[in-house]
Every structure is written in C-alpha cells, then in structure tokens.
Motif scaffolding. Structure first.
Motif, mmCIF file in Angstrom:
data_model
loop_
_atom_site.group_PDB
_atom_site.id
_atom_site.type_symbol
_atom_site.label_atom_id
_atom_site.label_comp_id
_atom_site.label_asym_id
_atom_site.label_seq_id
_atom_site.Cartn_x
_atom_site.Cartn_y
_atom_site.Cartn_z
ATOM 1 N N PRO A 12 0.792 -1.219 0.099
ATOM 2 C CA PRO A 12 0.134 0.036 -0.038
ATOM 3 C C PRO A 12 1.115 1.304 -0.056
ATOM 4 N N LYS A 13 1.851 1.363 0.722
ATOM 5 C CA LYS A 13 2.673 2.636 0.767
ATOM 6 C C LYS A 13 3.554 2.609 -0.512
ATOM 7 N N GLU A 14 3.723 1.510 -1.050
ATOM 8 C CA GLU A 14 4.340 1.858 -2.311
ATOM 9 C C GLU A 14 3.360 2.241 -3.508
ATOM 10 N N ARG A 15 2.204 2.038 -3.489
ATOM 11 C CA ARG A 15 1.113 2.376 -4.426
ATOM 12 C C ARG A 15 0.929 3.943 -4.098
ATOM 13 N N ARG A 16 0.846 4.321 -2.902
ATOM 14 C CA ARG A 16 0.872 5.951 -2.639
ATOM 15 C C ARG A 16 1.959 6.622 -3.341
ATOM 16 N N ARG A 17 3.220 5.887 -2.953
ATOM 17 C CA ARG A 17 4.469 6.707 -3.602
ATOM 18 C C ARG A 17 4.610 6.827 -4.965
ATOM 19 N N ALA A 42 -8.804 3.694 0.026
ATOM 20 C CA ALA A 42 -9.023 2.364 0.775
ATOM 21 C C ALA A 42 -7.971 1.486 0.323
ATOM 22 N N TRP A 43 -7.487 1.473 -1.290
ATOM 23 C CA TRP A 43 -6.652 0.693 -1.815
ATOM 24 C C TRP A 43 -5.251 1.103 -1.178
ATOM 25 N N GLU A 44 -4.776 2.511 -1.110
ATOM 26 C CA GLU A 44 -3.685 2.791 -0.664
ATOM 27 C C GLU A 44 -3.447 2.770 0.988
ATOM 28 N N SER A 45 -4.522 2.571 1.688
ATOM 29 C CA SER A 45 -4.398 2.269 2.902
ATOM 30 C C SER A 45 -4.256 0.769 3.328
ATOM 31 N N GLY A 46 -4.543 0.006 2.360
ATOM 32 C CA GLY A 46 -4.452 -1.242 2.730
ATOM 33 C C GLY A 46 -5.847 -2.063 3.088
ATOM 34 N N PRO A 272 -9.093 -9.947 8.111
ATOM 35 C CA PRO A 272 -10.027 -9.513 7.181
ATOM 36 C C PRO A 272 -9.823 -10.385 5.760
ATOM 37 N N ALA A 273 -8.489 -10.497 5.403
ATOM 38 C CA ALA A 273 -8.083 -10.969 4.170
ATOM 39 C C ALA A 273 -8.464 -12.657 4.232
#
Length: 382
Positions: A12-17, A42-46, A272-273
């Motif tokens: 998630p952190k890499e997606r935001r970066r 929500a995607w970027e926070s995981g 949750p996963a």
C-alpha cells in the motif's frame, strides 16, 4: 463472491508513493480507474484491494507509473464508458462499467470493445443477468443459508428489474440496483411464515463451512449484510453504507461488531483477508445454479400480466359494487320510528287473556253447528 486474479500489486505505501511521484491526486487516479476517491484511499491504505478487472487495470497503471514516474501517461486500460442518459438500451460496455462492483469477471461475458450497434433491451438484460446472477445467488446464500431462497431472491430481483428496465438501464450502477433488491427480498422477515421455509435445509458438508455459516446466520441481518458487502463483495465503506441505507459511522460500527463476533467464535478468521477468502470458499462450495435469462424474463412478464388482470378485476368489482349501492340506496332520509312511551294516567292496553271453560264450550258449539246454506243459526234454550 469475488475472484481475485493473480496480478501482483505493490504494498500500500508503494502504491501511494508511485501516485505522488507521478503528481497525481487521488481524485485524478479515481477518474482514470472509474471509481470513487474513497475507493482509491482504501486501496492505498491497505484496507481493501481491487478485484477482477479492476485489479488488472490498477496493477497495469502502477507498473506504467513505476516505469515512467516523471511523465505519467494514461494507462492502456479499458475506459469506463458513460451510461447513456437517453432512454435507450445500454451497450455491452455500459453494462460492463455499471457492473464493475459485482463479483464475476466480465471478460468471459462480453467483448470489451464497444458494439457497432446498440443492444436490444432483451440482450442488454441477458448480459446483465449472465454477469451478475451467479455471484448474487452465492451472496444471497451467505445471507440466508438457504439455497432455494437464494435462487428465488435473485430471480425476483431480476424480474423486478425487467419490469422497470427503462429505469434500470440508465441507472449508474444497474448491478447495485439488482443486488439491493435481491438482498432486501432475501432478508425479508416474512419468509419465516412460509410453510416451505419452516424447516432448515441440509447444512454444508464441510465442518468449517458449517461453523462459518452458523456464525453468519447468528448475526443480526443488518450486520450480516454489511459484512457480506464489505468483506465479501469488496465494496468500500461509503458504498456499503449507501447500499444498507445507513450512515458511514453506523456501517463501520456494524462491520466492527460483526468481525468481532466472527473472530470470537472462529479465532482463525480475525484477519479480514482470511475472512474474505473463507467467505468466497463457502459461497463457491455449494452448487447454486440460477435460471436462464429467458426464463426470468418470461416469469416477469407473466407476473406483470397477472397483477394487471387482478387490478382490472378489482377495479371492475369496485365499480360494480358502487353502481349497485347507488341504485339500491334510499333517495331521501326516513327518520326511524321512535319506541313507545308511557302516558301518565292512561292504563296500559290489556291483551286478551286465556278463554274460560264456558267460552271454550261456546266456541266449540259455534264451530260444530255452523253450516253452509240459507239456514240460519237459531239460538236454543239451554
């Protein structure tokens, strides 16, 4: 339930970066992906992950951003066409975009390229049904624990959609429209009074599936619906709150309480996963087959004809009863006869009493000696 392709995604952190390195805001990325800004957050926070065609498109977009972070280009993903605003039949691509939040891959249903000619209403309905019905039956099974009721709920929802197809065809999310109707019918409390649903159905063969289904059915209906939408279908929290007709904090509380209850009774599903995977496995373990689209359309048309004829018959009966009442009703007011009242000083009228022996003897004599003819009855001395 949702089938997650094997497309890899960075953390998630890499997606935001990657998004920030490309000078893209969450709103701009959401516009490219055809989703809301809350979903991208929500995607970027995981908290959630995209599924189906959205996962492939998101992974391809991140790969292109990683390859050219300085000058990001529009990713080569299928564009989300707008749903037509005129009362015409949506094309196959419009059905694809509106049904993106459903749970089956669309590539197996329709060609992603826009059709040369618009689809007929029946073809558009059949495409939407073939795309959404199998997944909706499995979701309804998680809500009710009854196979026949799950199939019936989905068929009733699509029958209602076919009756109101001009409205559903231009809806921004026809799949969500049908899903909401199917969920409402499946969770209706009136099913408990139906004779066929008074006895439980055979549970799943797997012991872990039985335990999970028992936990789901023990939850309140609103908590169960929220859990299935968020952890099963994969909707974001705002979309889940909107579909359950609740505020976002209320939907979050329901989701937390439902997860706590599941984790208390089944500690292995606290993640949750893992819960999402088990829900998908439970729904896919049962052989739940939906009827074919022409059968559903035919049932909808028969039901519409039945209720139309019933309404005509009721109206005719009402008109006849009104005409009969108008014909036989009095034309003027007639006051009721008041009951008798006592008048002071006047003795009540005496009724004739029983005859005495002498009077009975005289009546008998008169009846015996009375003859027809010119003769007259002459009194005789006693």
């Amino acid at each position: 339930m949702t089938r997650s392709p094997a497309s890899p995604l960075p953390p998630p952190k890499e997606r935001r970066r990657l998004r920030e390195a490309a000078s893209l805001s969450q709103a701009q990325l959401a516009a490219r992906m055809g989703v809301s800004r809350h979903t991208v957050r929500a995607w970027e926070s995981g908290r959630t992950v995209p599924r189906g065609s959205r996962l492939e498109a998101y992974a391809q977009l991140l790969a292109e951003l990683a390859a050219e972070p300085a000058v990001p280009e529009v990713p080569a993903v299928p564009a989300v066409p707008a749903v037509p605003t005129a009362p015409t039949v949506p094309t196959s691509s419009a059905v694809s975009a509106a049904s993106a939040t459903s749970v089956e891959p669309l590539s197996a249903l329709v060609d992603p390229e826009p059709a040369a000619s618009p689809l007929t209403p029946a073809q558009a309905f059949d495409a939407l049904y073939a795309f959404c019905a199998p997944a909706l039956v499995r979701q309804a099974y998680l809500l009710t624990g009854r196979r026949e009721l799950a199939r019936e709920s989905v068929e009733r929802a699509f029958q209602q959609a076919w009756q109101r197809w001009p409205e559903v065809a231009v809806d921004p999310d026809p799949a969500g429209w049908v899903r909401a109707v199917a969920y409402d019918y499946a969770l209706s409390p009136w099913h408990r009074f139906r004779p066929r649903y008074r006895h439980p159905e055979p549970p799943p063969a797997n012991a872990s599936d039985r335990a999970l289904l028992d936990v789901l059915l023990a939850l309140p209906p609103s908590y169960r619906r929220t859990l299935v939408l968020f952890d099963g279908v994969g909707l974001g929290l705002p979309e889940t709150a909107a579909e359950t007709e609740a505020s976002t904090p209320a939907a979050a509380n329901r989701l937390l309480h439902a997860r706590e209850e599941v984790a208390t009774r089944l500690p292995g599903l606290s993640d949750p996963a893992v819960l999402h995977r088990r829900l998908a496995e439970l729904a896919s373990a049962e052989r739940l087959r939906a009827a074919r689209p022409p059968v559903v359309r035919g049932g909808s048309e028969r039901r519409a004809r039945f209720w139309t004829r019933a309404a005509i018959a009721f109206t005719a009966t009402l008109i006849g009863a009104t005409a009969l009442t108008a014909r036989t009703a009095p034309t003027h007011y007639e006051p009721p006869v008041p009951p008798g009242e006592k008048v002071r000083g006047v003795p009540p009228r005496a009724a004739p009493g029983p005859l005495s022996a002498r009077e009975l003897k005289l009546r008998k004599k008169l009846r015996e000696e009375l003859v027809s003819g010119p003769e007259r009855l002459v009194p005789e001395a006693g």
